[in-house]
Design an enzyme around this catalytic site. Structure first.
Site, PDB file in Angstrom:
ATOM      1  N   PHE A  93       4.158  -6.698 -12.807  1.00 40.46           N
ATOM      2  CA  PHE A  93       3.352  -5.706 -12.105  1.00 40.46           C
ATOM      3  C   PHE A  93       4.249  -4.717 -11.379  1.00 40.46           C
ATOM      4  O   PHE A  93       5.415  -5.005 -11.079  1.00 40.46           O
ATOM      5  CB  PHE A  93       2.376  -6.368 -11.115  1.00 40.46           C
ATOM      6  CG  PHE A  93       3.031  -7.117  -9.987  1.00 40.46           C
ATOM      7  CD1 PHE A  93       3.328  -6.485  -8.779  1.00 40.46           C
ATOM      8  CD2 PHE A  93       3.359  -8.465 -10.119  1.00 40.46           C
ATOM      9  CE1 PHE A  93       3.911  -7.189  -7.730  1.00 40.46           C
ATOM     10  CE2 PHE A  93       3.942  -9.173  -9.078  1.00 40.46           C
ATOM     11  CZ  PHE A  93       4.225  -8.529  -7.886  1.00 40.46           C
ATOM     12  N   CYS A  94       3.693  -3.541 -11.124  1.00 37.52           N
ATOM     13  CA  CYS A  94       4.351  -2.529 -10.292  1.00 37.52           C
ATOM     14  C   CYS A  94       3.347  -2.111  -9.228  1.00 37.52           C
ATOM     15  O   CYS A  94       2.512  -2.920  -8.823  1.00 37.52           O
ATOM     16  CB  CYS A  94       4.878  -1.363 -11.123  1.00 37.52           C
ATOM     17  SG  CYS A  94       3.631  -0.504 -12.114  1.00 37.52           S
ATOM     18  N   TRP A  95       3.398  -0.869  -8.774  1.00 33.61           N
ATOM     19  CA  TRP A  95       2.522  -0.467  -7.679  1.00 33.61           C
ATOM     20  C   TRP A  95       1.052  -0.404  -8.120  1.00 33.61           C
ATOM     21  O   TRP A  95       0.175  -0.989  -7.485  1.00 33.61           O
ATOM     22  CB  TRP A  95       2.982   0.869  -7.107  1.00 33.61           C
ATOM     23  CG  TRP A  95       1.989   1.542  -6.191  1.00 33.61           C
ATOM     24  CD1 TRP A  95       1.481   2.781  -6.307  1.00 33.61           C
ATOM     25  CD2 TRP A  95       1.372   0.972  -5.015  1.00 33.61           C
ATOM     26  NE1 TRP A  95       0.585   3.044  -5.291  1.00 33.61           N
ATOM     27  CE2 TRP A  95       0.502   1.941  -4.477  1.00 33.61           C
ATOM     28  CE3 TRP A  95       1.461  -0.262  -4.378  1.00 33.61           C
ATOM     29  CZ2 TRP A  95      -0.256   1.736  -3.339  1.00 33.61           C
ATOM     30  CZ3 TRP A  95       0.688  -0.482  -3.231  1.00 33.61           C
ATOM     31  CH2 TRP A  95      -0.140   0.503  -2.727  1.00 33.61           C
ATOM     32  N   ILE A 122       0.043  -4.056  -7.766  1.00 36.90           N
ATOM     33  CA  ILE A 122      -0.050  -4.694  -6.455  1.00 36.90           C
ATOM     34  C   ILE A 122      -1.094  -4.011  -5.582  1.00 36.90           C
ATOM     35  O   ILE A 122      -1.601  -4.595  -4.630  1.00 36.90           O
ATOM     36  CB  ILE A 122       1.326  -4.732  -5.753  1.00 36.90           C
ATOM     37  CG1 ILE A 122       1.274  -5.700  -4.560  1.00 36.90           C
ATOM     38  CG2 ILE A 122       1.774  -3.348  -5.337  1.00 36.90           C
ATOM     39  CD1 ILE A 122       2.590  -5.925  -3.888  1.00 36.90           C
TER      40      ILE A 122
END
Length: 353
Positions: A93-95, A122
């Site tokens: 995952f990233c932002w 996230i």
């Protein structure tokens, strides 16, 4: 082609199997707040992320993508190698579930390393945390460890947790010991990180009848305890631990180990110095400069911490039980004996000490 996974699906998977969450954002972003239990395998370091971000804003997205590709291509062997060490199912995952996590998942798939990508990143997890806290619901009753500074409350909580009792350790989640010296030698949490850890523990313990907590102030370092949790703590059964001063000093020195960062303890003392009667403050200052931490601590207890604690806790809302103890072991045993006599039981735990 990799698959996306929603947050509810991911949380369910984590409950039923070992699952590794990989945050591919930069180390600084990871440090500021991530999904608890995640590891960090970044696509860009902090400086590289800043460079690509500046290009995106000042030149354009195509140039930023080109530069990002140049940077990442050089890291591919190490990036793949880090993922090959993981022996569980993986979610990256990233932002917000955008380019970085898509790039990571695509590259891994090409190398026959199967990973899902968290839809919404996230940011979706942050919305989940905010929603849980907004509900202001938590069933377990609180058993609260109170007492003057140095009565070993944190050590008792740790011993309870080590022996299988349900514990909500606010200081551990805040990475702060709750005093003006509480940040020294630690990396205090911000509010987002604290709330994420709190929600994880709440979900883990939501079926318990009772949970042990420490009688903290509403603010611990940089973070604030949510109102509904703080009020529940205030209404809980209050164990007021009393212990000889010399034992309290010993507990404080064991916990803080001021000889490791003597100059920082002097700096922190300067903040509260004006709140202490001038002759006593000068005496404490001399002891700190001489690294006579035992005598400095005794004076701080009698002339600063004890009076403040007595004022702050003069009107407990919950039932109060006095625990007179010689040390942490003694206090631990007497607390469990009281609960056993009162018939308080814990899920999957027989009271023993």
């Amino acid at each position: 082609m990799f698959q996306d996974i929603s947050l509810p699906e991911l949380l369910e998977k984590r409950n039923t199997q070992n699952h590794t969450l990989v945050d591919v954002r930069s180390p600084k972003e990871f440090e500021e707040g991530t999904i608890p239990g995640s590891i960090n395998i970044p696509i860009f370091n902090d400086e590289e992320r800043a460079e690509v971000g500046t290009l995106y804003k000042q030149v354009g997205p195509d140039e930023a993508k080109q530069r990002g590709l140049e940077i990442f291509s050089k890291k591919l062997p190490a990036f793949i190698s880090a993922f090959k060490k993981i022996d569980t199912p993986i979610t990256v995952f990233c932002w917000r579930g955008g380019m970085r996590s898509k790039t990571a998942a695509t590259v891994l798939e090409l190398m026959d390393i199967h990973a899902t990508r968290l839809s919404g990143g996230i940011r979706s997890y942050r919305h989940y945390v905010v929603d849980v806290l907004a509900m202001a619901e938590f069933k377990p009753e609180f058993l609260v460890l109170n007492g003057f500074t140095g009565t070993g409350k944190t050590a008792i909580l740790k011993k309870l947790a080590d022996n299988g009792y349900p514990v909500l350790d606010f200081e551990r989640m805040a990475k702060h010991r709750g005093s003006i010296f509480g940040h020294i030698g630690l990396n205090p949490s911000n509010q987002k990180r604290f709330e994420s850890l709190l929600v994880e523990k709440m979900k883990e313990m939501e079926d318990e009848s009772y949970i042990f907590v420490e009688g903290e102030s509403k603010r611990i370092g940089k973070v604030v305890i949510p109102d509904f949790i703080y009020e529940k703590k205030e209404r809980g059964l209050q164990f007021v631990i009393q212990m000889p001063v010399d034992e309290r000093v010993r507990n404080i020195l064991d916990d803080y180990q001021p000889w490791s960062n003597p100059e920082k303890f002097v700096e922190a003392f300067r903040i509260i110095q004006k709140r202490i009667h001038v002759p006593i403050a000068k005496e404490i200052d001399v002891f700190l400069q001489e690294q006579n931490f035992s005598e400095a601590t005794k004076l701080l207890l009698s002339h600063y911490y004890d009076p403040r604690y007595a004022y702050a806790t003069k009107d407990f809302k919950g039932e109060k039980v006095i625990i007179e103890a010689e040390n942490v072991e003694d206090a631990y045993g007497k607390i469990l004996s009281f609960l056993q006599a009162k018939g308080i039981e814990f899920q999957n735990q027989i009271i023993s000490h």
